[in-house]
Write a protein that holds these residues in place. Structure first.
Motif, short mmCIF file in Angstrom:
data_model
loop_
_atom_site.label_atom_id
_atom_site.label_comp_id
_atom_site.label_asym_id
_atom_site.label_seq_id
_atom_site.Cartn_x
_atom_site.Cartn_y
_atom_site.Cartn_z
N CYS A 120 0.87 -1.18 0.00
CA CYS A 120 0.00 0.00 0.00
C CYS A 120 0.91 1.23 0.00
O CYS A 120 1.38 1.66 1.05
N PHE A 121 1.15 1.78 -1.20
CA PHE A 121 2.15 2.82 -1.37
C PHE A 121 1.60 4.22 -1.13
O PHE A 121 0.47 4.53 -1.51
N SER A 122 2.45 5.05 -0.53
CA SER A 122 2.19 6.48 -0.49
C SER A 122 2.76 7.09 -1.77
O SER A 122 3.41 6.41 -2.58
N ASP A 123 2.57 8.40 -1.96
CA ASP A 123 3.13 9.04 -3.15
C ASP A 123 4.65 8.94 -3.16
O ASP A 123 5.26 8.71 -4.22
N ASP A 124 5.26 9.12 -2.00
CA ASP A 124 6.72 9.00 -1.91
C ASP A 124 7.18 7.58 -2.23
O ASP A 124 8.22 7.39 -2.88
N ASP A 125 6.41 6.59 -1.75
CA ASP A 125 6.75 5.19 -2.04
C ASP A 125 6.72 4.94 -3.54
O ASP A 125 7.59 4.24 -4.09
N ARG A 126 5.71 5.48 -4.22
CA ARG A 126 5.60 5.27 -5.67
C ARG A 126 6.79 5.87 -6.41
O ARG A 126 7.31 5.26 -7.36
N ASP A 143 -4.63 3.18 -7.86
CA ASP A 143 -3.77 4.35 -7.61
C ASP A 143 -2.38 4.14 -8.19
O ASP A 143 -1.78 5.07 -8.76
N ASP A 144 -1.86 2.92 -8.05
CA ASP A 144 -0.53 2.63 -8.59
C ASP A 144 -0.55 2.63 -10.12
O ASP A 144 0.40 3.11 -10.76
#
Length: 301
Positions: free
Chosen positions: A24-30, A79-80
């Motif tokens: 479950c990624f945040s924007d920074d993770d992506r 989202d991803d």
């Protein structure tokens, strides 16, 4: 054990999800995980269709995060997908991205394994993993310790971890096998005299089992209490010496001794008698070894 399963309960639901759940990624993770290296970009460019390319980027990012492969529905990763399209294929619409077929998904897994120099945990690797777990169990039979060490081994060997249920069953096997090994050594080491001494620990005296006396400290420093303490130490001296000698030859680590000792308070004497303590691996270790190590310094001269 969990309520609805006979399998060994090792991790919490959240801990299992951390290892095996869909990221479950945040924007920074992506930005981090979907950033492609030159080799990764080359692998994506070699894919024939946009849908396959998008899914390859998605699986590359997920593999970077968890070193696992996932089967997912499109709704779970929207989202991803939006991020990947916006960054790498801005002219592509989401509706055109199709679900991968199984052969294509498996082919992409092989591409990812080559990119990151990983291997699937096949039959040969699982056999080596269990041998490693058996060696770990000789240090400690705590399930969480065995699991953590085997997961670290998988990381070091660059192996994709098998499913959690497989690891549960493997940890249960090796922990049980180690306890049986200890019990076998105990049976070989136990002489008739030691057997009688240990049986005497399960006899009741003045309404209290003798082994229970290990948990009781003198009430005060009166002559009567001190005499009882001296008598008690004389009574426990022979089995304590046997326990010390047995531990010296059984190859038990300090962590294993501490683990077995930590189980002592959870077992009453009556079940030990009724189920046959010397034929039950865990009871045998608890009744014959751990008490003298756990309480020996305070009860034996």
């Amino acid at each position: 054990m969990s309520v609805n399963s006979r399998r060994l309960s090792i991790l919490t639901k959240n801990e299992i999800d951390d290892l095996y759940g869909l990221p479950c990624f945040s924007d920074d993770d992506r930005c981090l995980f979907f950033d492609l290296s030159a080799a990764e970009q080359k692998a994506v460019d070699a894919v024939y269709t946009r849908s396959s390319a998008v899914h390859l980027i998605l699986q590359i990012g997920y593999f970077k995060a968890k070193q696992q492969f996932f089967v997912y529905g499109r709704e779970a990763v929207l989202d991803d997908l939006h991020y990947i399209l916006q960054r790498y294929f801005p002219d592509q619409v989401l509706d055109k991205i199709k679900t991968l077929s199984k052969p294509t998904r498996l082919e992409q897994q092989q591409i990812i394994l080559q990119l990151f120099d990983y291997r699937l945990c096949d039959g040969e690797a699982k056999a080596a993993l269990e041998q490693k777990a058996q060696r770990v169990a000789m240090l400690s039979t705590q399930p969480i310790y065995i699991l953590r060490e085997t997961l670290q081994y998988l990381t070091n060997q660059r192996l994709v971890a098998p499913g959690y249920t497989y690891l549960q069953d493997m940890v249960s096997r090796v922990a049980t096998g180690e306890r049986r090994r200890i019990t076998g050594l105990l049976e070989k080491a136990m002489t008739p005299d030691v057997d009688k001494q240990l049986e005497a620990l399960l006899e009741s005296e003045e309404g209290m089992y003798r082994i229970s006396l290990l948990k009781h400290e003198p009430k005060d420093f009166s002559y009567r209490e001190l005499r009882q303490e001296v008598d008690r130490r004389k009574f426990f001296q022979p089995p304590y010496e046997f326990g010390q000698s047995f531990l010296g030859t059984a190859g038990l680590s300090n962590e294993s001794v501490k683990y077995y000792a930590s189980l002592v308070p959870f077992y009453s004497v009556y079940p030990s008698i009724s189920c046959g303590a010397w034929r039950n691996p865990q009871h045998a270790c608890i009744c014959c070894v751990s008490p003298f190590i756990a309480f020996g310094k305070s009860t034996i001269i």
